[in-house]
Design an enzyme around this catalytic site. Structure first.
Site, PDB file in Angstrom:
ATOM      1  N   ASP A 127       7.042-105.396 -24.104  1.00  0.00           N
ATOM      2  CA  ASP A 127       6.477-104.205 -23.473  1.00  0.00           C
ATOM      3  C   ASP A 127       7.391-103.770 -22.331  1.00  0.00           C
ATOM      4  OD1 ASP A 127       4.955-102.223 -22.296  1.00  0.00           O
ATOM      5  OD2 ASP A 127       3.068-103.317 -22.490  1.00  0.00           O
ATOM      6  N   CYS A 145      -3.198 -98.216 -21.869  1.00  0.00           N
ATOM      7  CA  CYS A 145      -1.966 -97.544 -21.464  1.00  0.00           C
ATOM      8  C   CYS A 145      -2.247 -96.561 -20.315  1.00  0.00           C
ATOM      9  CB  CYS A 145      -1.321 -96.871 -22.668  1.00  0.00           C
ATOM     10  SG  CYS A 145       0.298 -96.130 -22.341  1.00  0.00           S
ATOM     11  N   HIS A 150       3.839-102.922 -26.927  1.00  0.00           N
ATOM     12  CA  HIS A 150       2.995-101.996 -26.175  1.00  0.00           C
ATOM     13  C   HIS A 150       2.157-101.150 -27.142  1.00  0.00           C
ATOM     14  CE1 HIS A 150       1.982 -99.383 -22.758  1.00  0.00           C
ATOM     15  NE2 HIS A 150       1.996 -98.413 -23.653  1.00  0.00           N
TER      16      HIS A 150
END
Length: 247
Positions: free
Chosen positions: A180, A132, A212
């Site tokens: 996502d 991320c 995600h």
């Protein structure tokens, strides 16, 4: 832009069971988690650049331990100066928090850690792992002059700019989630088009049934598809480094 900024999904998840086996040390002013391979060899190393939950999150530490078990020294610094994002806190102002951790604050931490790894620690080759938030910084350090990262792996990246991706000079592998909002299909396809023009080895694996954050935290390890995706994303990284990092 090759991926969108982080969203609330970046701070929601469930801790996994288990105790970490590494240790905390200081690199200058930066608290850093270290996990060592069985033979203590430091030639090949992994630098984990975490998601917003930081280096003290048990899931991240367990991943570091797994890389060490696969023969890599693993180094995971605190990118946030003791101020990671809140975990599962309703109403947490993530965008406000992000303003306190711009590139100008994060880049120097990574630069100092890489310098220490290349210097006193005797590391010859470094693979960067970015989850991320950390994905952007793996991409940023796969380019430019100086001894930065040799190989990269990122999962569900955020904040990656198209120009940053265009500039990479080392092999890059990506794990992507079917669902996502930060790295959606359009951004994934854009990234594929960019990578195809870079001339460096690349890989993008898409995992169905996950969202995600899946490579670090999933809500239920008992769901076969989610457990499979998390485990395979990790193995994807290990196999990538075994192929492109080790010499």
């Amino acid at each position: 832009m090759a991926s969108h900024p982080p969203g609330q999904c970046c701070t929601v998840g469930v801790k996994h069971d288990g105790e970490s086996s590494g240790e905390m040390k200081q690199i200058g002013d930066t608290q850093t988690y270290f996990a060592y391979p069985k033979d203590k060899n430091t030639e090949n190393a992994i630098l984990i650049l975490t998601d917003v939950l930081g280096h003290d999150f048990i899931n991240a530490q367990l991943i570091a331990d797994q890389f060490a078990a696969n023969g890599y020294l693993c180094v995971m610094p605190d990118l946030f100066h003791g101020d990671p994002a809140a975990f599962n806190r309703e109403g947490f102002d993530l965008m406000g928090w992000l303003k306190g951790h711009p590139v100008e604050r994060v880049d120097p931490v990574i630069e100092a850690v890489i310098k220490e790894m290349r210097g006193k620690m005797g590391v010859k080759r470094i693979g960067g792992v970015g989850y991320c938030f950390g994905g952007k910084y793996v991409v940023r350090n796969l380019q430019g002059e100086g001894n930065k990262l040799d190989v990269g792996y990122i999962a569900h990246p955020s904040f990656v700019e198209a120009d940053e991706l265009k500039a990479i000079e080392g092999p890059l592998s990506i794990s992507a989630a079917e669902t996502d909002q930060i790295f959606p299909a359009a951004k994934r396809h854009e990234s594929e088009e960019i990578l195809a023009k870079t001339g460096v080895p690349y890989q993008i694996n898409l995992f169905s049934g996950v969202e995600h954050g899946f490579a670090v935290r999933i809500p239920d390890l008992g769901i076969k598809e989610k457990r499979f995706a998390k485990e395979q994303a990790f193995l994807q990284a290990v196999q990538w480094f075994d192929a492109y990092l080790k010499q």
